[in-house]
Every structure is written in structure tokens, then in C-alpha cells.
Design an enzyme around this catalytic site. Structure first.
Site, PDB file in Angstrom:
ATOM      1  N   ASP A  11       0.860  -1.181   0.000  1.00  0.00           N
ATOM      2  CA  ASP A  11       0.000   0.000   0.000  1.00  0.00           C
ATOM      3  C   ASP A  11       0.899   1.233   0.000  1.00  0.00           C
ATOM      4  OD1 ASP A  11      -2.127   1.704   0.126  1.00  0.00           O
ATOM      5  OD2 ASP A  11      -2.948   0.920   1.995  1.00  0.00           O
ATOM      6  N   ASP A 105      -2.917   2.253  -6.001  1.00  0.00           N
ATOM      7  CA  ASP A 105      -1.828   2.289  -5.023  1.00  0.00           C
ATOM      8  C   ASP A 105      -1.795   1.078  -4.099  1.00  0.00           C
ATOM      9  OD1 ASP A 105      -4.166   2.905  -3.683  1.00  0.00           O
ATOM     10  OD2 ASP A 105      -3.248   4.395  -2.369  1.00  0.00           O
ATOM     11  N   GLU A 106      -2.458  -0.009  -4.478  1.00  0.00           N
ATOM     12  CA  GLU A 106      -2.598  -1.133  -3.558  1.00  0.00           C
ATOM     13  C   GLU A 106      -2.672  -2.443  -4.340  1.00  0.00           C
ATOM     14  OE1 GLU A 106      -5.690  -2.416   0.054  1.00  0.00           O
ATOM     15  OE2 GLU A 106      -6.151  -0.736  -1.265  1.00  0.00           O
TER      16      GLU A 106
END
Length: 467
Positions: A11, A105-106
Site C-alpha cells: 500500500d 496504489d494497492e
């Protein structure tokens, strides 16, 4: 369950805000808030410097401004975020073909399917865990070296525990949960730490005197099914024990994005229902934007007091992630449903997904700017542009079309070169001229229709020491 912590959950830290700080030297170390800037705007991401003031994701921008009046408030630059995201995901795919991307973003990665998988399985579990830790630390170092950004990673034997570990690792850290330690890690946590346990489930468990994951884990499966229903109760029972056999699924292609809430007290008034639909639409839009997607079909779900469940949908002319469009469509769909007697559950979703386009962003920004201009907001709130437009022209029956500029937007000036918009209003636009690898730049002000000033594509990031 695995004997090795071979699933990583990565993350990126305060991703949107961190990209902005990396791209804009004058903002490094300062509070940065990215999100909607209008009267109904919502914070998408706040830098850690802004969080010190109490600013959080999903907070109304108006509230954030009161908490942190001196922060830099920027409109999202999705093209820049996607570019960095693609670099990070490519690095993860070097470790294994099994990468399940959840948003820009993960992502999860299964190390056992990659080049190091055989080595991990050939050594004792203790050595294997140490190797996983080294791989994860190398990945974090590579991301910082190539992008200048930091990432937090959780490593565990399941997706559930890897996700929880990455939350514990924030910011800029690594947490490894050794298989067999799941219940010890989960036990002291609030029940809200479990995925899928929202406010309604938390209240149901609280009424039964269950506040921590350990207390939930002590219950029988039958008791949780009685409290929460068959599917949800069984799922919570497994998670509370740290049991999760879900595989990492590559090329995850969601067909829709949706959110829903179950209410402790039935909604009896139409105005209440419409307000909740607005709230759900805002949450749905945040998920769409986080995934870099837009959609054509808006769907609402309504469960009435008698447990009858209805859905209604409407397909728009083109894909959108405009909160106002989705909320207005949800309200129109609600008009087709009998709301008398009380509503137990509401949901808002978007399907027929498409890739988020820069044109969507600027169309939405222009609409918001027009609304702000009509409301005569303060100059620093007025901002947003369209895609580069020619110098305004007028005819006898057509007024001059004023160019609008977004705070944070990339621009280029024929004389001064690349920079970004700090703000605009009353016919002027303020630009700071700097690049990711330059010192903090100078600020200059121009007329909004200055022909020498044009919108530009994002510049690539450069690694910043210690960022």
C-alpha cells in the site's frame, strides 16, 4: 493455510499527496490535500503533514480547510498517479506473475508463484520467513529509488493477514506475521479491523458484548450466524480466527463498483433516503477514482422494511465518475421505487466500467468551476480548466469563453517553461515554475487567457533523497 508468509500486501503511503510532493519541490514537508475543491468536495488523500491537523480521507474539503487553512489544496492529477502506479506494479510483477491490483496504489503479490518460490519452499520456515522479509525490504527500497515514494508492506500466509499487517506497517514500514500467530495479532484489535465489518455489524456485535476480535473468535459459528446471518456470520467467524484461503488473483477486472449501508433504524422519510443516496454516491465515486475507472450505468439497491429487495438502473450517454451526475441519477431512480413503510438498506453502484480518461477529469473540473463562479466563491477556490483551449473569441451571439485552471494542474509557458497552477480567480492565474528535480520555483501571475500559457502533461518523477 500456508506455512510461509509468502503473500505480500503493498500500500503506497498517502499516494496522491506523496506524488504531488514529489512532483512539486515547494510542497515537500508541507501539508498537501488532494480532492474535490468545490462546496461539496471531499478529501481523497491527505499528506501525513496534513493529518497532524486532523485532516483525513473522506472528510469534507470545507472541514479540512478549517482544520488546516494553510495547506495546499490540489485537484487530483490521475494521469500522473497512473504513471507511477504502472511503475510500481511492474516492479511487483518482476517478483511474481500473480499480482492482484486492488487500486492504483494497492496490490497483493504471491511470492510462491515467482522466481523465488522454489527457494522459499526449499528452506525451513524460519529461513523462508527471513527471505520473504528481505524480498519485501528490497521491493520497498526499489520503489523509493525509482519513484522517490515510500510504500508500506504486510507479509503473511493469507491475504487477510497481509492486509492487516500493511495497515500496522504504515507509514513507510514492513510488518511480517508468521503463520500461526494470526490470532495473537488479531485478538486485541477492534472488530472493525476485520474486512467487511462496518458500522451496522459492529453495532450488532457490540449489543452482544463483543468488542474485540478475540471475543468474537471465542464464539461458536452458530452464534455468529444467529447474530449476523448465515453468509456474513460464517465469514466473520473465519476471519476472527485468522482463517483465509483466498488465492491471489491476477488481472483482476471488476465488472462494477458499489457501496451499500444497512441502517439500524429504518429510514422513514424520503428526504432521509435521498440524503443517504448522496452519501453513498460520494463513497462510490471515491472507489471509482481510486481504481482509475468511470462507468456508464448507475444502479441503486433498495431493501424495504419487509425485506423485499429492488434494484433500478439507468445507462448514461457516456462513462462518468462525476459525483453530481451519479447522485442525481440515483435520486431519479429512487423516484421509481415505493419508499413508504421504511427502508432497511440502500446501495449505489456503477457498472459498464471504462478506463478513467483525462477528458473526464477536465469536464468535471470545468463543471465545478462554473458552479463556483455562479456562487461567487472566493478567488482562491475558483480554479479549474478545460483541456487547453484557444485564446477566447467572441461573436455577436456568443460570449467570450474564459479559460479555467485547476489548482495543481501541469502547465507550460513559452518563456518560463514548465510549472503548476497554484490558484486562479478574478481573471488571473498564479503559476509556480518548478519541476520534480529543480529547487522550489518562483511564482508568477498571468491573465487566464494568456496565449503563452498552456496545459501540459505530467513530468516524470525523479527520486528525492530522504523523501
Amino acid at each position: 493455510m500456508r506455512t510461509l508468509p509468502s503473500i505480500l500486501h503493498l500500500d503506497m503511503d498517502a499516494f496522491f499527496a506523496s506524488v504531488e510532493q514529489a512532483a512539486k519541490p515547494s510542497l515537500r514537508g508541507k501539508p498537501v490535500i488532494v480532492g474535490g475543491l468545490g462546496g461539496r468536495g471531499v478529501v481523497s488523500t491527505a499528506s501525513y503533514e496534513a493529518r497532524v491537523f486532523g485532516v483525513r480521507s473522506a472528510m469534507a474539503t470545507a472541514v479540512a480547510r478549517r482544520l488546516c487553512p494553510n495547506g495546499a489544496y490540489l485537484w487530483p492529477r490521475f494521469a500522473a498517479y497512473r504513471e507511477v502506479s504502472e511503475q510500481v506494479m511492474a516492479m511487483m510483477r518482476e517478483l511474481s506473475p500473480l499480482v492482484e491490483q486492488l487500486s492504483v496504489d494497492e496490490a497483493y503479490v504471491d511470492l510462491l508463484a515467482g522466481p523465488c518460490g522454489a527457494a522459499l519452499e526449499a528452506v525451513p520456515p524460519t529461513e523462508g520467513a527471513a527471505l520473504v522479509e528481505a524480498i519485501a525490504q528490497d521491493l520497498r527500497a526499489d520503489i523509493q529509488a525509482r519513484t522517490g515514494l515510500t510504500a508500506s508492506i504486510g507479509a503473511a500466509g493469507s491475504k487477510l493477514m497481509a492486509k492487516i499487517a500493511s495497515e500496522q506497517a504504515k507509514p513507510d514500514g514492513l510488518v511480517l506475521v508468521t503463520p500461526g500467530q494470526e490470532r495473537a495479532v488479531l485478538g486485541p484489535m477492534s472488530v472493525r479491523a476485520l474486512p467487511g465489518v462496518g458500522p451496522a455489524t459492529e453495532q450488532a456485535l457490540r449489543r452482544a458484548g463483543l468488542l474485540t476480535v478475540a471475543e468474537v473468535a471465542e464464539q461458536s459459528e452458530d452464534e455468529l450466524v444467529r447474530l449476523l446471518g448465515k453468509a456474513h456470520g460464517a465469514g466473520v467467524w473465519l476471519m476472527a480466527r485468522g482463517l483465509d484461503n483466498r488465492e491471489v488473483v491476477p488481472d483482476r477486472d471488476a465488472k462494477s463498483v458499489s457501496v451499500e449501508d444497512t441502517y439500524e433504524v429504518d429510514l422513514a422519510e424520503r428526504d432521509q433516503v435521498l440524503h443517504e443516496l448522496d452519501v453513498l454516491a460520494a463513497r462510490c465515486v471515491r472507489r471509482l477514482q481510486a481504481a482509475g475507472r468511470s462507468g456508464r450505468t448507475v444502479v441503486i439497491k433498495v431493501r424495504r422494511f419487509d425485506f423485499s429487495t429492488l434494484t433500478r438502473s439507468e445507462t448514461l450517454r457516456g462513462p462518468t465518475d462525476d459525483e453530481r451526475v451519479i447522485a442525481a441519477t440515483a435520486r431519479r431512480l429512487a423516484a421509481q421505487v415505493n419508499l413508504t413503510g421504511g427502508i432497511r438498506l440502500l446501495g449505489v453502484g456503477v457498472s459498464q466500467l471504462a478506463e478513467y480518461t483525462q477528458e473526464d477529469l477536465f469536464a468535471q473540473a470545468a463543471a465545478e468551476a462554473a458552479a463556483e463562479a455562479e456562487a461567487e466563491l472566493a478567488p482562491e477556490d475558483a480554479g479549474p480548466p478545460q483541456q487547453p483551449s484557444p485564446t477566447p473569441t467572441a461573436s455577436a451571439d456568443q460570449p467570450v469563453r474564459v479559460r479555467l485552471w485547476l489548482p495543481g494542474q501541469d502547465v507550460d509557458h513559452q518563456e518560463f517553461g514548465p510549472g503548476w497552477v497554484q490558484g486562479s480567480g478574478v481573471g488571473r492565474v498564479t503559476v509556480r515554475f518548478e519541476t520534480p528535480d529543480s529547487p522550489p520555483g518562483r511564482v508568477r501571475t498571468f491573465a487566464v487567457d494568456d496565449p503563452a500559457l498552456t496545459a501540459a502533461d505530467p513530468l516524470p518523477l525523479r527520486p528525492q533523497g530522504g523523501h
